[in-house]
Design an enzyme around this catalytic site. Sequence first.
Site, PDB file in Angstrom:
ATOM      1  N   ASP A   1       0.836  -1.195   0.000  1.00  0.00           N
ATOM      2  CA  ASP A   1       0.000   0.000   0.000  1.00  0.00           C
ATOM      3  C   ASP A   1       0.879   1.257   0.000  1.00  0.00           C
ATOM      4  OD1 ASP A   1      -2.618   1.167   0.137  1.00  0.00           O
ATOM      5  OD2 ASP A   1      -2.255   1.638   2.243  1.00  0.00           O
TER       6      ASP A   1
ATOM      7  N   GLU B   1       0.932  -0.393  -5.112  1.00  0.00           N
ATOM      8  CA  GLU B   1      -0.243   0.495  -5.097  1.00  0.00           C
ATOM      9  C   GLU B   1       0.271   1.888  -5.448  1.00  0.00           C
ATOM     10  OE1 GLU B   1      -2.254   3.525  -4.298  1.00  0.00           O
ATOM     11  OE2 GLU B   1      -1.630   3.052  -2.241  1.00  0.00           O
TER      12      GLU B   1
ATOM     13  N   ASP C   1     -11.387   1.132  -1.153  1.00  0.00           N
ATOM     14  CA  ASP C   1     -11.558   2.545  -0.825  1.00  0.00           C
ATOM     15  C   ASP C   1     -12.584   3.240  -1.719  1.00  0.00           C
ATOM     16  OD1 ASP C   1      -9.854   2.814   1.350  1.00  0.00           O
ATOM     17  OD2 ASP C   1      -8.093   3.190   0.111  1.00  0.00           O
TER      18      ASP C   1
END
Length: 498
Positions: A290, A337, A390
């Site tokens: 991430d 990401e 998200d």
Amino acid sequence: MKRRAGVLLNVSSLPGRYGIGGFSADAERFLEEIGGMGFKVWQTLPITATGVGDSPYSGISSFAGNYVYIDPERMEGLLTEEEIAAARYPGDIYLTDYAFVRKAKKEMLRKAYARLDETKKAEMEEFKAEQDYWISDYAAFMVLKEKFGDGSWAEWPEKYKAYSAELKQEILSENAEEAGFYFFEQFMFFRQWKKIHDCAAGYGIEIFGDLPIYVSFDSVDVWAHSELFLMGKDHKPQLVAGVPPDYFAKDGQLWGNPLYDYKKMAKDGYSWWVERLKHALSLYDILRIDHFRGLYEFWGVPAEAETAKEGKWYKGPHDAIFKELKKVLPEHEIVAEDLGLIDEKVAEFLTKCGYPGMKVMQFGFDGDVNNPHLPHNYVKNCVAYTGTHDNDTTLGWLLSLDNATRQSALDYVDCDANYGWASGGGYCRATKAFMRSVIASCADLAIIPMQDLCGYGSDTRMNTPGVAEGCWRYRTNYTAMNNVDRDFLRKIIRIYGR
């Protein structure tokens, strides 16, 4: 990467009778179901232990697993039927109840721990030896958390704030029984997770895991390795993590995590990071990191700042960590990401690393036909999504758009808005069209959230960035799974060679 398609569903969102998804027969049935549809990948969010709040991205350990996923029905004879029944959740099957689950699972584990026989104890000792790098730190940390009312380590008496190997040994020796409980908790977690991982492999499915770039301040990582973070002598962070204003938040996002002291980490070849990545890659077949851009440069915000807008960029370690990783683990699958603010320098860094990045179709409709998130612009070396954890669901997102943007999106997927695009027994035609576009693209890996497989709306959204309450609670169920259009999914996965 091989050309594949997968489903995004967190472990917590699996069906089950215990208030949360877990490492259960329900997880194995889910794997059987998606395998039967032709999917080859299951993507989940971080499964590490969490602290205050329910976010899987706010862990108290980079290594320890989250005990709430342990299945009461797979405790290997250590519980009675009555004790298993006591852990069952009497409420809503559609949402996770974290407060109930934490209490019920902890009580269940303590009862099981009290019944360990010599064989299990020997197996647990072997597990402890295998996980020596982190597990004794974790047990000592949890003993102190319990001793001091679950408060942050920064609020403990001064003696316990400053970690040392001698202090750790003292804690473990003086609290052997309680420390043993936390060793047992992790022993059962990893034992049950292995069974799920093996089940997935049996169906030809790879597990795609997730690694937050940062750790929580109130974590065993920061307590036991404070020298690796930008911390003052007062045990407080000097700078904290966040991101500048972007698509998700006009003031940026102030995450508050302590930031790494990469200069100190470099002195021992980034050993903490290498161990962390090796550990995660032992749990999963594919690993997403991430906020990958934070390794090139990171947004540091003064600890006293009210919003992330007050931060600035600092230089990260670039690819130095991965050079070290490749020395001990030459073959691995990592996904970067790379969403959000990506300038030319960061783009060059991502290309140099060679790891696939991410494309999210919902981000593609800003009026620019060259937008990299539109499927006709995808590169092969990427992971493509209709939306991530998200994002809103595809249906919810479509309904939230202004008329012109919605029409543009529907035109792109060749879906006639005048032909009931938002109808069809809960499985909307437009959602199918978006899934088809992502699966048909040249992206090596196409991922569809479970909510989109079901054609669901905003009420099943997993997370809204910047919103503290009410997130991470979505759960699927067998009615939802049974209503998925399997024939459609099998067809498009076959047609497009996934």
